[in-house]
Design an enzyme around this catalytic site. Structure first.
Site, PDB file in Angstrom:
ATOM      1  N   LYS A  10      24.957  68.615 -28.821  1.00 10.47           N
ATOM      2  CA  LYS A  10      23.594  69.126 -28.955  1.00 10.47           C
ATOM      3  C   LYS A  10      23.582  70.651 -29.109  1.00 10.47           C
ATOM      4  CE  LYS A  10      21.603  65.457 -26.003  1.00 10.47           C
ATOM      5  NZ  LYS A  10      20.707  65.223 -24.842  1.00 10.47           N
ATOM      6  N   TYR A  50      14.861  60.075 -31.411  1.00  8.81           N
ATOM      7  CA  TYR A  50      14.252  59.905 -30.092  1.00  8.81           C
ATOM      8  C   TYR A  50      13.053  58.964 -30.095  1.00  8.81           C
ATOM      9  CZ  TYR A  50      17.366  63.372 -28.040  1.00  8.81           C
ATOM     10  OH  TYR A  50      18.481  64.038 -27.560  1.00  8.81           O
ATOM     11  N   ASN A 120      22.068  68.702 -21.573  1.00  9.70           N
ATOM     12  CA  ASN A 120      23.268  68.005 -21.097  1.00  9.70           C
ATOM     13  C   ASN A 120      24.347  67.851 -22.166  1.00  9.70           C
ATOM     14  OD1 ASN A 120      22.071  66.058 -22.641  1.00  9.70           O
ATOM     15  ND2 ASN A 120      21.433  64.772 -20.918  1.00  9.70           N
ATOM     16  N   HIS A 123      24.843  63.733 -26.868  1.00  8.94           N
ATOM     17  CA  HIS A 123      24.117  62.471 -27.026  1.00  8.94           C
ATOM     18  C   HIS A 123      25.132  61.416 -27.449  1.00  8.94           C
ATOM     19  CE1 HIS A 123      21.085  59.549 -28.416  1.00  8.94           C
ATOM     20  NE2 HIS A 123      21.964  59.303 -29.372  1.00  8.94           N
ATOM     21  N   GLU A 134      21.023  54.877 -35.255  1.00 14.31           N
ATOM     22  CA  GLU A 134      21.212  56.329 -35.176  1.00 14.31           C
ATOM     23  C   GLU A 134      22.219  56.879 -36.191  1.00 14.31           C
ATOM     24  OE1 GLU A 134      22.261  56.994 -31.080  1.00 14.31           O
ATOM     25  OE2 GLU A 134      20.236  56.550 -30.362  1.00 14.31           O
TER      26      GLU A 134
HETATM   27  P1  DAT Z   1      20.811  59.880 -22.266  1.00 14.04           P
HETATM   28  O1  DAT Z   1      20.915  61.108 -23.144  1.00 14.04           O
HETATM   29  O2  DAT Z   1      21.750  59.949 -21.111  1.00 14.04           O
HETATM   30  O3  DAT Z   1      20.909  58.597 -23.050  1.00 14.04           O
HETATM   31  P2  DAT Z   1      17.954  59.386 -22.163  1.00 14.04           P
HETATM   32  O4  DAT Z   1      18.127  58.622 -23.427  1.00 14.04           O
HETATM   33  O5  DAT Z   1      17.259  58.724 -21.035  1.00 14.04           O
HETATM   34  O6  DAT Z   1      19.361  59.920 -21.610  1.00 14.04           O
HETATM   35  O7  DAT Z   1      17.149  60.723 -22.461  1.00 14.04           O
HETATM   36  C1  DAT Z   1      17.375  61.458 -23.655  1.00 14.04           C
HETATM   37  C2  DAT Z   1      17.475  62.915 -23.311  1.00 14.04           C
HETATM   38  O8  DAT Z   1      16.208  63.377 -22.808  1.00 14.04           O
HETATM   39  C3  DAT Z   1      18.433  63.222 -22.187  1.00 14.04           C
HETATM   40  O9  DAT Z   1      19.754  63.410 -22.678  1.00 14.04           O
HETATM   41  C4  DAT Z   1      17.889  64.465 -21.567  1.00 14.04           C
HETATM   42  C5  DAT Z   1      16.389  64.325 -21.760  1.00 14.04           C
HETATM   43  N1  DAT Z   1      15.699  63.777 -20.585  1.00 14.04           N
HETATM   44  C6  DAT Z   1      15.816  62.517 -20.102  1.00 14.04           C
HETATM   45  N2  DAT Z   1      15.014  62.305 -19.050  1.00 14.04           N
HETATM   46  C7  DAT Z   1      14.364  63.488 -18.864  1.00 14.04           C
HETATM   47  C8  DAT Z   1      13.387  63.936 -17.905  1.00 14.04           C
HETATM   48  N3  DAT Z   1      12.901  63.128 -16.965  1.00 14.04           N
HETATM   49  N4  DAT Z   1      12.965  65.221 -18.013  1.00 14.04           N
HETATM   50  C9  DAT Z   1      13.439  66.038 -18.964  1.00 14.04           C
HETATM   51  N5  DAT Z   1      14.341  65.690 -19.888  1.00 14.04           N
HETATM   52  C10 DAT Z   1      14.807  64.428 -19.840  1.00 14.04           C
HETATM   53 MG    MG Z   2      19.668  57.873 -24.564  1.00 14.35          MG
END
Ligand code: DAT
Ligand code: MG
Length: 140
Positions: A10, A50, A120, A123, A134
Site C-alpha cells: 500500500k 474495497y 498496515n 493488502h 481483485e
Molecule cells: P484486511 O486488510 O486485513 O483484509 P479488512 O478487509 O477488514 O482488513 O479492511 C480493509 C482495510 O481497511 C484494512 O487493511 C485497514 C482498514 N480498516 C479496517 N477496519 C478498520 C477500522 N475499523 N477503522 C479504520 N480502518 C480500518
Molecule cells: Mg480485506
C-alpha cells in the site's frame, strides 16, 4: 491447491521504501511473486477493490488512502497462497499483529492516519472469490 492471489504494498509501504523488504519476506516464505507493477489507483479501481466495505463508516477514507500514492501490485502464487500470504501479513491491526508478520514487524509508531484509517502496509485477497475479483483490477 496451487493458488494465485493479489498482494498490494500500500502507499504507506511504498513511501517508506519497504517494497523489497516485503517481497523478500513473501519469497522467503516459499511463495512466488509472478509479476508486479507499480501503479497509482484511479478512484474506480479503489472503489472496486474495497467494494465489500461499501457502506462502512471508514469506506471513504479507505478509498482515499489507497489511491493517495503509488502501490506495488503483485500476483503471488503457490500452494495455499491465499491463506499463507494472509498469515504472513498478520492481523489487520498492526498493534495486534504478531511478531514475525509483516504488519507486526514493520509497523510505524502511528498506525492510524488523519482520516482514521489503519495503515498496515499490505493488502492480500482473503478468499478464492476475492482473488478472482481483485487480480483483474490490476492485471488484465
Ligand atoms: P484486511 O486488510 O486485513 O483484509 P479488512 O478487509 O477488514 O482488513 O479492511 C480493509 C482495510 O481497511 C484494512 O487493511 C485497514 C482498514 N480498516 C479496517 N477496519 C478498520 C477500522 N475499523 N477503522 C479504520 N480502518 C480500518
Ligand atoms: Mg480485506
Amino acid at each position: 491447491m496451487a493458488e494465485k492471489t493479489l498482494l498490494l504494498i500500500k502507499p504507506d509501504g511504498v513511501a517508506r521504501g519497504l517494497i523489497d523488504t516485503i517481497i523478500k519476506r513473501v519469497e522467503a516464505a516459499g511463495l512466488k511473486v509472478e509479476t508486479k507493477k507499480q501503479i497509482t489507483l484511479t478512484g474506480e479501481q479503489a472503489a472496486e477493490l474495497y467494494r465489500p466495505h461499501l457502506g462502512k463508516q471508514f469506506y471513504p477514507g479507505l478509498v482515499k488512502f489507497i489511491s493517495s500514492g503509488p502501490v506495488m501490485a503483485c500476483i503471488v502464487s503457490g500452494e495455499q497462497a491465499i491463506s499463507r500470504l494472509r498469515a504472513l501479513m498478520g492481523d489487520t491491526d498492526p498493534l495486534a499483529a504478531e511478531r514475525g508478520t509483516i504488519r507486526g514487524d514493520l509497523k510505524e509508531m502511528a498506525v492510524i492516519n488523519e482520516d482514521g484509517i489503519i495503515k498496515n502496509l499490505v493488502h492480500g485477497s482473503d478468499s478464492l472469490e476475492s482473488a478472482a475479483r481483485e487480480m483483474p483490477i490490476f492485471f488484465k
